[in-house]
Design an enzyme around this catalytic site. Structure first.
Site, mmCIF file in Angstrom:
data_model
loop_
_atom_site.group_PDB
_atom_site.id
_atom_site.type_symbol
_atom_site.label_atom_id
_atom_site.label_comp_id
_atom_site.label_asym_id
_atom_site.label_seq_id
_atom_site.Cartn_x
_atom_site.Cartn_y
_atom_site.Cartn_z
ATOM 1 N N TYR A 156 0.797 -1.302 0.068
ATOM 2 C CA TYR A 156 0.117 0.340 -0.171
ATOM 3 C C TYR A 156 1.106 0.822 -0.300
ATOM 4 C CZ TYR A 156 -3.766 3.123 1.266
ATOM 5 O OH TYR A 156 -4.749 4.301 1.415
ATOM 6 N N THR A 191 -14.360 4.748 6.441
ATOM 7 C CA THR A 191 -15.373 4.420 5.284
ATOM 8 C C THR A 191 -14.939 3.478 5.595
ATOM 9 O OG1 THR A 191 -13.604 4.457 4.133
ATOM 10 C CG2 THR A 191 -14.027 6.327 4.144
HETATM 11 P P1 NAP Z 1 -13.961 2.124 0.187
HETATM 12 O O1 NAP Z 1 -14.982 3.006 0.830
HETATM 13 O O2 NAP Z 1 -13.670 0.490 -0.057
HETATM 14 O O3 NAP Z 1 -14.036 2.856 -1.256
HETATM 15 C C1 NAP Z 1 -13.325 2.027 -2.329
HETATM 16 C C2 NAP Z 1 -14.552 1.897 -3.113
HETATM 17 O O4 NAP Z 1 -13.249 1.550 -4.970
HETATM 18 C C3 NAP Z 1 -15.150 0.649 -3.293
HETATM 19 O O5 NAP Z 1 -16.330 0.933 -3.568
HETATM 20 C C4 NAP Z 1 -14.630 -0.569 -4.020
HETATM 21 O O6 NAP Z 1 -15.297 -1.035 -4.778
HETATM 22 C C5 NAP Z 1 -13.845 0.518 -5.190
HETATM 23 N N1 NAP Z 1 -12.835 -0.319 -5.785
HETATM 24 C C6 NAP Z 1 -11.747 -1.088 -5.456
HETATM 25 N N2 NAP Z 1 -10.750 -1.851 -6.624
HETATM 26 C C7 NAP Z 1 -11.406 -0.762 -7.622
HETATM 27 C C8 NAP Z 1 -10.834 -1.319 -9.044
HETATM 28 N N3 NAP Z 1 -10.312 -2.171 -8.979
HETATM 29 N N4 NAP Z 1 -11.558 -0.538 -9.900
HETATM 30 C C9 NAP Z 1 -12.536 0.746 -9.692
HETATM 31 N N5 NAP Z 1 -12.991 0.589 -8.196
HETATM 32 C C10 NAP Z 1 -13.338 -0.191 -7.249
HETATM 33 O O7 NAP Z 1 -12.670 3.243 0.845
HETATM 34 P P2 NAP Z 1 -12.092 4.551 0.715
HETATM 35 O O8 NAP Z 1 -11.168 4.734 2.302
HETATM 36 O O9 NAP Z 1 -13.355 5.370 0.377
HETATM 37 O O10 NAP Z 1 -10.768 4.593 -0.147
HETATM 38 C C11 NAP Z 1 -10.895 5.391 -0.658
HETATM 39 C C12 NAP Z 1 -9.381 6.180 -1.287
HETATM 40 O O11 NAP Z 1 -8.925 6.434 -0.530
HETATM 41 C C13 NAP Z 1 -8.975 5.188 -1.756
HETATM 42 O O12 NAP Z 1 -7.755 5.288 -2.701
HETATM 43 C C14 NAP Z 1 -7.625 4.591 -0.475
HETATM 44 O O13 NAP Z 1 -6.691 3.963 -0.713
HETATM 45 C C15 NAP Z 1 -7.666 6.375 0.345
HETATM 46 N N6 NAP Z 1 -7.521 6.409 1.147
HETATM 47 C C16 NAP Z 1 -8.254 5.860 2.043
HETATM 48 C C17 NAP Z 1 -8.031 6.314 3.999
HETATM 49 C C18 NAP Z 1 -8.964 5.671 4.825
HETATM 50 O O14 NAP Z 1 -8.529 6.110 6.082
HETATM 51 N N7 NAP Z 1 -10.423 5.844 4.934
HETATM 52 C C19 NAP Z 1 -7.179 7.042 3.684
HETATM 53 C C20 NAP Z 1 -5.782 7.437 2.959
HETATM 54 C C21 NAP Z 1 -6.120 7.213 1.635
HETATM 55 P P3 NAP Z 1 -15.788 -2.463 -3.766
HETATM 56 O O15 NAP Z 1 -16.158 -2.485 -2.335
HETATM 57 O O16 NAP Z 1 -16.592 -3.420 -4.875
HETATM 58 O O17 NAP Z 1 -14.059 -2.967 -3.470
#
Ligand code: NAP
Length: 263
Positions: A156, A191
């Site tokens: 990651y 999330t």
């Molecule tokens: P999330 O709620 O899991 O949302 C991510 C979405 O992306 C899900 O709907 C997932 O679908 C979809 N996805 C996964 N693989 C994919 C693919 N190959 N093509 C298209 N869509 C795909 O996560 P989030 O926390 O909002 O994360 C969003 C971004 O923020 C990510 O890049 C994550 O690394 C980053 N981030 C998150 C945090 C945190 O604390 N939450 C902190 C820093 C950065 P499925 O449900 O079908 O897998």
């Protein structure tokens, strides 16, 4: 953002969903892209209810070149060529390095880094062809800059370090064309990706491990709400940030400002 054409990957959940709805609230047209087609369609419906003049939900795996290209074609038919792009889809798999399966390691890089490249490339191709300005925001992470105390984060961290470096390089290439490229660096955000393994009751009462840790370890004393990250992303996507390119905008409640050590 009124009538601007916005494409959001990973728009079916979490931060992507919050950005899609915040853009809709400001009158933008939305293409919501996700591997969860049903969630993408739901967010598109909510976007219309929130004020988007048009919105479409599309299945797409950002790690697949043909899938991303088709999603852009369908998005362009539905809302016009996207000129505000949020390359946000991401996954997290953690394991100690010596035990990491190469297949899992590659998958993290494929979705988080190659997916960001493909999402930006397809968007840029269409913007360059039509000589249109635009704004691209990619989702990075504090893992790009500091070690994750939970450990096992090599894949990651490598993927997000790549994203943060990528936006600097891309920003320089496209600045002459009026296309800005930035990253948002969300801290621990409430999330589904972050809050895994907690029961409904723990989540509702704030007694899950991640919230307990947040209260003591994050300077602002809590997790971010997805809408707080979305506010920063919408600013970067919009012309309000017209002089900002190549930046990594940190929204982490002070996480990275704090050293774990007293000295
Ligand atoms: P999330 O709620 O899991 O949302 C991510 C979405 O992306 C899900 O709907 C997932 O679908 C979809 N996805 C996964 N693989 C994919 C693919 N190959 N093509 C298209 N869509 C795909 O996560 P989030 O926390 O909002 O994360 C969003 C971004 O923020 C990510 O890049 C994550 O690394 C980053 N981030 C998150 C945090 C945190 O604390 N939450 C902190 C820093 C950065 P499925 O449900 O079908 O897998």
């Amino acid at each position: 953002m009124r009538n601007e054409r916005v494409l959001v990957t990973g728009g079916g959940s979490g931060i992507g969903r919050a950005v899609a709805l915040a853009c809709a609230h400001r009158g933008a047209k939305l293409a919501v892209v996700d591997t969860d087609a049903e969630a993408a369609a739901d967010v598109a419906s909510s976007a219309i209810a929130a004020g988007a003049p048009r919105a479409v939900g599309l299945w797409c795996d950002v790690s697949s070149e043909s899938s991303v290209s088709k999603a852009y074609d369908r998005a362009s038919e539905a809302i016009g060529v996207p000129s505000r792009i949020f390359a946000n889809a991401g996954i997290e798999v953690n394991a100690q390095l010596h035990e990491f399966e190469p297949e899992s390691w590659r998958r993290v890089l494929d979705v988080n880094l190659v997916g960001t490249f493909l999402t930006c490339r397809e968007g840029l191709r269409r913007l360059v062809e039509t000589a249109s300005p635009g704004s691209i925001v990619c989702t990075s992470s504090p893992s790009a800059f500091v070690g994750f105390a939970g450990g096992g984060n090599s894949a990651y961290a490598a993927s997000k370090g790549g994203v943060s470096a990528f936006v600097r390089a891309a920003a320089l290439d496209y600045a002459p064309l009026g296309i800005r490229v930035n990253a948002v660096v969300p801290g621990a955000t409430d999330t589904p990706m972050l809050v895994t393994g907690a029961t409904e009751e723990e989540r509702a009462t704030g007694r899950d491990q991640i919230r307990i840790a947040a209260r003591t370890q994050i300077p602002l004393g809590r997790l971010a709400r997805a809408a707080e990250i979305a506010a920063a992303v919408v600013w970067l996507l919009s012309d309000e940030s017209s002089y900002v390119t190549g930046s990594n905008l940190v929204c982490d409640g002070g996480l990275m400002a704090k050293s774990a050590n007293t000295f």
